[in-house]
Write a protein that holds these residues in place. Structure first.
Motif, PDB file in Angstrom:
ATOM      1  N   GLU A 195      -5.443 -21.789  27.506  1.00  0.00           N
ATOM      2  CA  GLU A 195      -6.480 -21.543  26.494  1.00  0.00           C
ATOM      3  C   GLU A 195      -6.397 -22.575  25.369  1.00  0.00           C
ATOM      4  O   GLU A 195      -7.419 -23.125  24.944  1.00  0.00           O
ATOM      5  N   GLY A 196      -5.187 -22.864  24.924  1.00  0.00           N
ATOM      6  CA  GLY A 196      -5.011 -23.849  23.852  1.00  0.00           C
ATOM      7  C   GLY A 196      -5.470 -25.240  24.268  1.00  0.00           C
ATOM      8  O   GLY A 196      -6.109 -25.958  23.487  1.00  0.00           O
ATOM      9  N   MET A 197      -5.139 -25.633  25.490  1.00  0.00           N
ATOM     10  CA  MET A 197      -5.579 -26.952  25.965  1.00  0.00           C
ATOM     11  C   MET A 197      -7.097 -27.005  26.089  1.00  0.00           C
ATOM     12  O   MET A 197      -7.716 -28.030  25.820  1.00  0.00           O
ATOM     13  N   THR A 198      -7.690 -25.893  26.507  1.00  0.00           N
ATOM     14  CA  THR A 198      -9.151 -25.852  26.652  1.00  0.00           C
ATOM     15  C   THR A 198      -9.826 -25.989  25.281  1.00  0.00           C
ATOM     16  O   THR A 198     -10.799 -26.736  25.128  1.00  0.00           O
ATOM     17  N   ILE A 199      -9.281 -25.287  24.286  1.00  0.00           N
ATOM     18  CA  ILE A 199      -9.843 -25.409  22.931  1.00  0.00           C
ATOM     19  C   ILE A 199      -9.692 -26.854  22.435  1.00  0.00           C
ATOM     20  O   ILE A 199     -10.614 -27.419  21.845  1.00  0.00           O
ATOM     21  N   GLY A 205     -13.736 -33.355  22.886  1.00  0.00           N
ATOM     22  CA  GLY A 205     -14.655 -33.837  23.908  1.00  0.00           C
ATOM     23  C   GLY A 205     -13.942 -34.346  25.153  1.00  0.00           C
ATOM     24  O   GLY A 205     -14.399 -35.299  25.792  1.00  0.00           O
ATOM     25  N   ALA A 206     -12.841 -33.726  25.499  1.00  0.00           N
ATOM     26  CA  ALA A 206     -12.126 -34.076  26.733  1.00  0.00           C
ATOM     27  C   ALA A 206     -12.422 -33.017  27.780  1.00  0.00           C
ATOM     28  O   ALA A 206     -12.476 -31.830  27.462  1.00  0.00           O
ATOM     29  N   THR A 207     -12.609 -33.447  29.020  1.00  0.00           N
ATOM     30  CA  THR A 207     -12.905 -32.476  30.074  1.00  0.00           C
ATOM     31  C   THR A 207     -11.778 -32.355  31.084  1.00  0.00           C
ATOM     32  O   THR A 207     -11.870 -31.592  32.036  1.00  0.00           O
ATOM     33  N   GLN A 208     -10.725 -33.139  30.867  1.00  0.00           N
ATOM     34  CA  GLN A 208      -9.625 -33.076  31.828  1.00  0.00           C
ATOM     35  C   GLN A 208      -8.295 -33.023  31.077  1.00  0.00           C
ATOM     36  O   GLN A 208      -8.102 -33.732  30.088  1.00  0.00           O
ATOM     37  N   GLY A 209      -7.394 -32.181  31.588  1.00  0.00           N
ATOM     38  CA  GLY A 209      -6.072 -32.073  30.984  1.00  0.00           C
ATOM     39  C   GLY A 209      -4.971 -32.140  32.021  1.00  0.00           C
ATOM     40  O   GLY A 209      -5.193 -31.885  33.201  1.00  0.00           O
ATOM     41  N   TYR A 210      -3.803 -32.534  31.559  1.00  0.00           N
ATOM     42  CA  TYR A 210      -2.615 -32.531  32.419  1.00  0.00           C
ATOM     43  C   TYR A 210      -1.472 -31.852  31.681  1.00  0.00           C
ATOM     44  O   TYR A 210      -1.287 -32.071  30.489  1.00  0.00           O
ATOM     45  N   GLY A 243     -19.145 -19.233  31.277  1.00  0.00           N
ATOM     46  CA  GLY A 243     -20.606 -19.209  31.312  1.00  0.00           C
ATOM     47  C   GLY A 243     -21.278 -20.005  30.204  1.00  0.00           C
ATOM     48  O   GLY A 243     -22.457 -19.847  29.940  1.00  0.00           O
ATOM     49  N   SER A 244     -20.506 -20.900  29.541  1.00  0.00           N
ATOM     50  CA  SER A 244     -21.055 -21.624  28.401  1.00  0.00           C
ATOM     51  C   SER A 244     -21.758 -22.926  28.804  1.00  0.00           C
ATOM     52  O   SER A 244     -22.415 -23.556  27.989  1.00  0.00           O
ATOM     53  N   GLY A 245     -21.556 -23.324  30.058  1.00  0.00           N
ATOM     54  CA  GLY A 245     -22.097 -24.606  30.481  1.00  0.00           C
ATOM     55  C   GLY A 245     -21.199 -25.776  30.102  1.00  0.00           C
ATOM     56  O   GLY A 245     -21.500 -26.928  30.407  1.00  0.00           O
ATOM     57  N   ARG A 246     -20.095 -25.502  29.412  1.00  0.00           N
ATOM     58  CA  ARG A 246     -19.186 -26.575  29.021  1.00  0.00           C
ATOM     59  C   ARG A 246     -18.005 -26.634  29.992  1.00  0.00           C
ATOM     60  O   ARG A 246     -17.628 -25.622  30.585  1.00  0.00           O
ATOM     61  N   ALA A 247     -17.418 -27.847  30.125  1.00  0.00           N
ATOM     62  CA  ALA A 247     -16.432 -28.054  31.183  1.00  0.00           C
ATOM     63  C   ALA A 247     -15.061 -28.431  30.654  1.00  0.00           C
ATOM     64  O   ALA A 247     -14.933 -29.162  29.665  1.00  0.00           O
ATOM     65  N   PHE A 248     -14.040 -27.921  31.296  1.00  0.00           N
ATOM     66  CA  PHE A 248     -12.680 -28.402  31.089  1.00  0.00           C
ATOM     67  C   PHE A 248     -11.831 -27.938  32.275  1.00  0.00           C
ATOM     68  O   PHE A 248     -11.903 -26.789  32.683  1.00  0.00           O
ATOM     69  N   ASP A 249     -11.062 -28.865  32.824  1.00  0.00           N
ATOM     70  CA  ASP A 249     -10.171 -28.486  33.919  1.00  0.00           C
ATOM     71  C   ASP A 249      -8.835 -29.172  33.708  1.00  0.00           C
ATOM     72  O   ASP A 249      -8.717 -30.103  32.896  1.00  0.00           O
TER      73      ASP A 249
END
Lengths: 505, 157
Positions: A195-199, A205-210, A243-249
């Motif tokens: 959750e913290g990384m997604t926030i 404005g990052a959509t990818q995390g490691y 369901g927000s239409g915003r992306a992060f993985d």
């Protein structure tokens, strides 16, 4: 009947798996309907395996429980420690980052949400990137990995950078001796890190995390990987967040046994598949990080603290703490102590209170000689310094650092010259080799301490000089901070460095 | 169960092909090869270089940098003994000495029958129940000789 048996690595190292098996066997044999929940740890490691049995909605704790104790436990012949929240070590804490750790089933997203999880993310999803970062700035959160840099400012640098792709990298290469908060959190409440990384992703404005986890933590790797799959399956990660239409993985990556990869630029090189040597800064990773793109690199605890800041509000978080050290810190109490474990509290508690009251002094019952705070690169503090409040600036004032807030206590049998030598030896083993003060200096440091031991008193001055060179001339904290344990040992425990000749006189 | 026969390069290429799309795929590839064979066989080098787009020298540089990567087979079981400060404060150095003496090994050594390799490790995150060791994937806290012996017996080492 619900029975909780931690699956945290420390609990397992003390026999928790066997206890869980024995409970399953015994309850089946007795025809008791029991649900065994493998929770995280409550952090009181001297009580592990700490079993909790739910009676009429109240969880009563028992510990430490061995597999052989299970029949007596189920017969009600073992005294309870009462509810966990009433155990003094736990009752004195302010649990914000670790609020759910040990309370919930780490891999149950429903359990997570039922205990306040995802509230922060849902709030952040309705905010602009700028507003998200303002909130982090307002909270006063500083990097919990050790450097103490203001998190909001780092994030803002990434937010304002222009690039087709930005990244969030979680530094889970917790290699410092005496620290285990990252491990406990990833094993006990992995969704809060996700959750913290997604926030953070939404903020910059990052959509990818490691998440880069050290290979010495197989349990944390397993739990984090599973948690990422579960979060993705539930739409908490992926192309359409809640369901927000915003992306992060995000993805979990595993290190390969190199301490220096806990240094952010080494970690980035390692993540790219290179030797984990440090990079000179500038450029900052916030501008040219992973694959040369703007990257937030934060420690596990920094990122895992973000959800509670968003759920409760930055102002509420910032009311805890001391001076510029805002909020709470999960302090890890370890080594030769009676009560070892994780103690989350607002900044400001004096070191002596932590050592003598919270940790209960030494396990050996002998006097405390020294406390190393902040890992292998942290200073050894003398009991004369025990009134130092736990805070970034206050420790700096003592030529010490809080680092990742690990406390390792030593009794009077410790040989501080040997510990100083070990610090240099460790630096020599783990140096990435890129810069000379660290690569050569550490080897010379071992030799110089051996010369002191052999009776060459003049070598003390040489060691001091060498430490200055390492501190000023190293590219990263490994070479630059090794002088902290070495010089503090020399400064506070000169008797351990007295040569045989001097001692004889 | 890892085998120690030299694999064919095509086999290695097949093993790592699914990882090629990752950003920075080399470490995951090295881990996968080592998990499969127990070490990084010479025959894996060419396919790894090709998949990661690097030279043999670069690959050698990466492999030699990390403590985990092995270019020769290790013992069937690995005993990792923590040497870090928290474990030292609880007698870890003495425990390590006794365990090494009992096995007749120095650090990084393997018993002549190939059963056990001993590696130093600097922190397993078990600092509140020190000293700590790890036998393969099994962690032992508050370790003493008897507990380590029983952990080794459990993996039939």
């Amino acid at each position: 009947m619900k029975i909780y048996v931690p699956m945290d690595a420390a609990a397992k190292a003390l026999g928790a798996d066997r206890v869980a098996e024995a409970i399953a066997r015994e309850t089946a044999a007795r025809g008791i309907e029991a649900e065994i929940v493998r929770n995280g740890t409550r952090g009181m490691i001297w009580l592990e395996p700490l079993v909790e049995i739910e009676h009429d909605g109240e969880r009563l704790a028992y510990g430490p429980i061995a597999a052989a104790d299970v029949p007596a436990l189920l017969d009600g012949r073992i005294d309870t420690l009462g509810p966990v929240a009433e155990i003094p070590f736990f009752a004195r804490q302010t649990r914000l980052t670790f609020a759910r750790c040990g309370l919930t089933d780490p891999l149950s997203l429903a359990d997570y949400a039922a205990h306040g999880g995802l509230e922060g993310l849902d709030r952040a999803l309705a905010m602009s990137g700028e507003a998200i970062i303002d909130e982090v700035k307002l909270s006063g959160l500083r990097g919990r990995g050790g450097a103490g840099f203001p998190t909001g400012i780092k994030w803002d640098t990434v937010r304002l950078a222009h690039a087709p792709q930005k990244y969030i990298v979680c530094n889970a290469d917790e290699g410092d001796s005496g620290t285990f908060a990252d491990r406990m959190l990833m094993e006990g409440d992995p969704f809060t890190l996700i959750e913290g990384m997604t926030i953070a992703g939404l903020g910059v404005g990052a959509t990818q995390g490691y998440v880069y986890i050290r290979s010495e933590y197989p349990d944390a790797i397993r739990v984090m990987r599973r948690a990422v799959e579960i979060a993705r399956g539930a739409g908490v990660l992926g192309a359409d967040l809640r369901g927000s239409g915003r992306a992060f993985d995000m993805e979990v990556r595993v290190g390969a046994g190199a301490y220096v990869c806990g240094e952010e630029t080494s970690l980035l090189n390692s993540l790219e598949g290179k030797r984990g040597v440090v990079r000179a800064k500038p450029p900052l990773p916030a501008l040219e990080g992973f694959l040369g793109r703007p990257t937030v690199v934060n420690n596990v605890i920094s990122l895992a603290t973000v959800p509670v800041i968003f759920a409760r509000g930055a102002a509420q978080y910032a009311q805890f703490g001391l001076g510029r050290s805002k909020g709470t810190m999960p302090i890890q109490i370890a080594g030769n102590v009676k009560y070892g474990g994780l103690f989350e509290t607002a900044f400001g508690m004096p070191l002596g209170t932590l050592v003598n009251e919270i940790a209960g002094g030494t396990a050996s019952g002998r006097p405390v000689k020294a406390v190393q705070v902040g890992g292998p690169l942290g200073a050894y503090l003398h009991p004369d310094q025990f009134d130092t409040p736990f805070g970034y600036e206050e420790f700096d004032g003592q030529k010490a650092l809080i680092g990742h807030a690990g406390l390792v206590v030593f009794d009077d049998s410790a040989d501080m010259r040997a510990m100083a030598r070990f610090a240099m030896e460790f630096c020599a083993v783990e140096s990435c080799g890129k810069c000379t003060p660290c690569r050569i200096g550490a080897v010379r440091g071992v030799e110089t301490i051996d010369r002191i031991a052999a009776g060459e008193a003049a070598a003390v001055e040489l060691l001091t000089d060498l430490c200055e060179v390492m501190q000023d001339g190293s590219l990263c904290a490994l070479g630059g901070f090794t002088p902290f344990p070495v010089m503090s040992a020399l400064r506070h425990f000169p008797e351990d460095f007295a040569t045989r000749k001097e001692a004889a006189e | 169960m890892p085998t120690h026969a030299l694999p064919a390069p095509e086999e290695v290429a097949g093993l790592i092909a699914p990882l090629e799309a990752l950003e920075g795929p080399l470490l995951p590839m090295l881990h996968r090869v080592q998990e499969t064979y127990g070490y990084l066989p010479q025959t894996a080098h060419d396919p790894l270089c090709k998949a990661a787009g690097i030279t043999r020298a670069e690959l050698a540089g990466v492999i030699s940098f990390y403590h985990d990567f092995k270019d020769a087979p290790q013992g069937r079981h690995v005993l990792r003994i923590c040497r870090a400060e928290a474990c030292q404060s609880m007698g870890g150095a003495g425990l390590a000495e006794r365990l090494l003496a009992k096995l007749g090994l120095d650090w990084h050594g393997t018993t002549p029958d190939g059963r056990v390799t001993v590696e130093p490790v600097y922190c397993l995150g078990l600092c509140a129940c020190a000293p700590a060791v790890m036998v393969d994937d099994t962690l032992v806290g508050r370790a003493d000789e008897a507990r380590v012996a029983s952990a080794l017996a459990e993996v039939r080492a």
